[in-house]
Design a protein around this motif. Structure first.
Motif, PDB file in Angstrom:
ATOM      1  N   GLU A   1       8.228  12.095   3.855  1.00 28.52           N
ATOM      2  CA  GLU A   1       7.354  13.199   3.446  1.00 28.52           C
ATOM      3  C   GLU A   1       6.462  12.779   2.283  1.00 28.52           C
ATOM      4  N   ARG A   2       7.023  12.049   1.340  1.00 25.64           N
ATOM      5  CA  ARG A   2       6.243  11.562   0.191  1.00 25.64           C
ATOM      6  C   ARG A   2       5.112  10.642   0.671  1.00 25.64           C
ATOM      7  N   ILE A   3       5.426   9.728   1.562  1.00 25.47           N
ATOM      8  CA  ILE A   3       4.404   8.822   2.096  1.00 25.47           C
ATOM      9  C   ILE A   3       3.335   9.615   2.835  1.00 25.47           C
ATOM     10  N   ALA A   4       3.748  10.602   3.626  1.00 29.10           N
ATOM     11  CA  ALA A   4       2.798  11.411   4.406  1.00 29.10           C
ATOM     12  C   ALA A   4       1.849  12.190   3.504  1.00 29.10           C
ATOM     13  N   ASP A   5       2.294  12.522   2.298  1.00 28.55           N
ATOM     14  CA  ASP A   5       1.424  13.231   1.352  1.00 28.55           C
ATOM     15  C   ASP A   5       0.280  12.354   0.841  1.00 28.55           C
ATOM     16  N   PHE A   6       0.454  11.033   0.921  1.00 25.11           N
ATOM     17  CA  PHE A   6      -0.534  10.118   0.345  1.00 25.11           C
ATOM     18  C   PHE A   6      -1.214   9.209   1.361  1.00 25.11           C
ATOM     19  N   SER A   7      -0.722   9.173   2.581  1.00 24.14           N
ATOM     20  CA  SER A   7      -1.246   8.219   3.552  1.00 24.14           C
ATOM     21  C   SER A   7      -1.671   8.912   4.844  1.00 24.14           C
ATOM     22  N   PRO A   8      -2.851   8.559   5.352  1.00 20.56           N
ATOM     23  CA  PRO A   8      -3.253   9.092   6.652  1.00 20.56           C
ATOM     24  C   PRO A   8      -2.490   8.426   7.806  1.00 20.56           C
ATOM     25  N   ARG A   9      -1.822   7.308   7.520  1.00 22.55           N
ATOM     26  CA  ARG A   9      -1.029   6.589   8.527  1.00 22.55           C
ATOM     27  C   ARG A   9       0.384   6.369   7.991  1.00 22.55           C
TER      28      ARG A   9
ATOM     29  N   VAL B   1      -0.679  -0.418   1.295  1.00 20.21           N
ATOM     30  CA  VAL B   1      -0.085  -0.658  -0.020  1.00 20.21           C
ATOM     31  C   VAL B   1      -0.750   0.243  -1.057  1.00 20.21           C
ATOM     32  N   SER B   2      -2.051   0.436  -0.965  1.00 23.69           N
ATOM     33  CA  SER B   2      -2.735   1.359  -1.887  1.00 23.69           C
ATOM     34  C   SER B   2      -2.167   2.765  -1.755  1.00 23.69           C
ATOM     35  N   ASP B   3      -1.900   3.191  -0.524  1.00 25.24           N
ATOM     36  CA  ASP B   3      -1.281   4.502  -0.303  1.00 25.24           C
ATOM     37  C   ASP B   3       0.103   4.558  -0.947  1.00 25.24           C
ATOM     38  N   LEU B   4       0.876   3.477  -0.811  1.00 24.32           N
ATOM     39  CA  LEU B   4       2.214   3.428  -1.398  1.00 24.32           C
ATOM     40  C   LEU B   4       2.158   3.414  -2.915  1.00 24.32           C
ATOM     41  N   VAL B   5       1.138   2.782  -3.471  1.00 20.13           N
ATOM     42  CA  VAL B   5       0.955   2.783  -4.926  1.00 20.13           C
ATOM     43  C   VAL B   5       0.649   4.201  -5.394  1.00 20.13           C
ATOM     44  N   ARG B   6      -0.273   4.883  -4.686  1.00 21.77           N
ATOM     45  CA  ARG B   6      -0.599   6.273  -5.055  1.00 21.77           C
ATOM     46  C   ARG B   6       0.616   7.183  -4.946  1.00 21.77           C
ATOM     47  N   ALA B   7       1.500   6.886  -3.996  1.00 20.94           N
ATOM     48  CA  ALA B   7       2.713   7.679  -3.832  1.00 20.94           C
ATOM     49  C   ALA B   7       3.769   7.330  -4.892  1.00 20.94           C
ATOM     50  N   GLY B   8       3.500   6.286  -5.665  1.00 18.12           N
ATOM     51  CA  GLY B   8       4.435   5.884  -6.711  1.00 18.12           C
ATOM     52  C   GLY B   8       5.632   5.112  -6.211  1.00 18.12           C
ATOM     53  N   LEU B   9       5.522   4.521  -5.027  1.00 15.16           N
ATOM     54  CA  LEU B   9       6.654   3.826  -4.435  1.00 15.16           C
ATOM     55  C   LEU B   9       6.645   2.307  -4.669  1.00 15.16           C
ATOM     56  N   VAL B  10       5.469   1.770  -4.960  1.00 13.25           N
ATOM     57  CA  VAL B  10       5.370   0.346  -5.281  1.00 13.25           C
ATOM     58  C   VAL B  10       4.351   0.166  -6.405  1.00 13.25           C
ATOM     59  N   ARG B  11       4.428  -0.987  -7.052  1.00  7.98           N
ATOM     60  CA  ARG B  11       3.456  -1.357  -8.079  1.00  7.98           C
ATOM     61  C   ARG B  11       2.875  -2.696  -7.703  1.00  7.98           C
ATOM     62  N   ARG B  12       1.599  -2.834  -7.955  1.00  9.13           N
ATOM     63  CA  ARG B  12       0.942  -4.130  -7.720  1.00  9.13           C
ATOM     64  C   ARG B  12       0.908  -4.882  -9.038  1.00  9.13           C
ATOM     65  N   HIS B  13       1.109  -6.180  -8.927  1.00 10.29           N
ATOM     66  CA  HIS B  13       0.982  -7.066 -10.081  1.00 10.29           C
ATOM     67  C   HIS B  13       0.001  -8.153  -9.694  1.00 10.29           C
ATOM     68  N   TYR B  14      -1.030  -8.323 -10.481  1.00  9.40           N
ATOM     69  CA  TYR B  14      -2.047  -9.325 -10.158  1.00  9.40           C
ATOM     70  C   TYR B  14      -1.925 -10.505 -11.060  1.00  9.40           C
TER      71      TYR B  14
END
Length: 129
Positions: free
Chosen positions: A6-14, A116-129
């Motif tokens: 449900e959390r992913i669906a709130d932030f991702s169209p896929r 991954v951008s959707d997952l970042v917006r959902a707060g489930l992952v962080r990107r490190h550059y």
């Protein structure tokens, strides 16, 4: 699990695709203190960039896709027009497969980045550059 989807669906169209990407990231991070990347060791003990590994892991889903069949035909036509197809049928099939794999990986990189951008917006992952 339902709350995660449900959390992913709130932030991702896929959301199903994003969930598969999250699952693969978790698999890559499994023995690495919760971190994945920048490289993943494959079964062949080759270090591959995480995004390419994710794309390659998701390729089996694309094999059934009608767009994949269109790409195969486009590649055949393109290589034939360039007179770049070997005469040997086996070598020609390998050349076509290699070019199709590169094209699918190129578009897959964009799809993975969006997920991954959707997952970042959902707060489930962080990107490190």
């Amino acid at each position: 699990m339902p709350a995660l989807i449900e959390r992913i669906a709130d932030f991702s169209p896929r959301p199903r695709y994003a969930f598969m990407v999250l699952n693969l990231i978790a698999k890559a991070a499994g023995g690495n203190s919760g971190s994945a990347g920048p490289y993943v060791d494959t079964e062949d003990e080759v270090r591959v960039p995480l995004r390419d590994w994710l794309c390659d892991s998701l390729v089996p889903m694309a094999k059934r896709d009608a767009r994949r069949l269109i790409i195969v035909e486009e590649v055949k036509a393109s290589l034939a027009a360039q007179d770049a197809l070997p005469d040997d049928a086996e070598q020609a099939a390998r050349a076509i497969d290699n070019e199709v794999r590169e094209r699918v990986r190129r578009s897959g990189r964009c799809n993975v980045s969006r997920a991954v951008s959707d997952l970042v917006r959902a707060g489930l992952v962080r990107r490190h550059y």
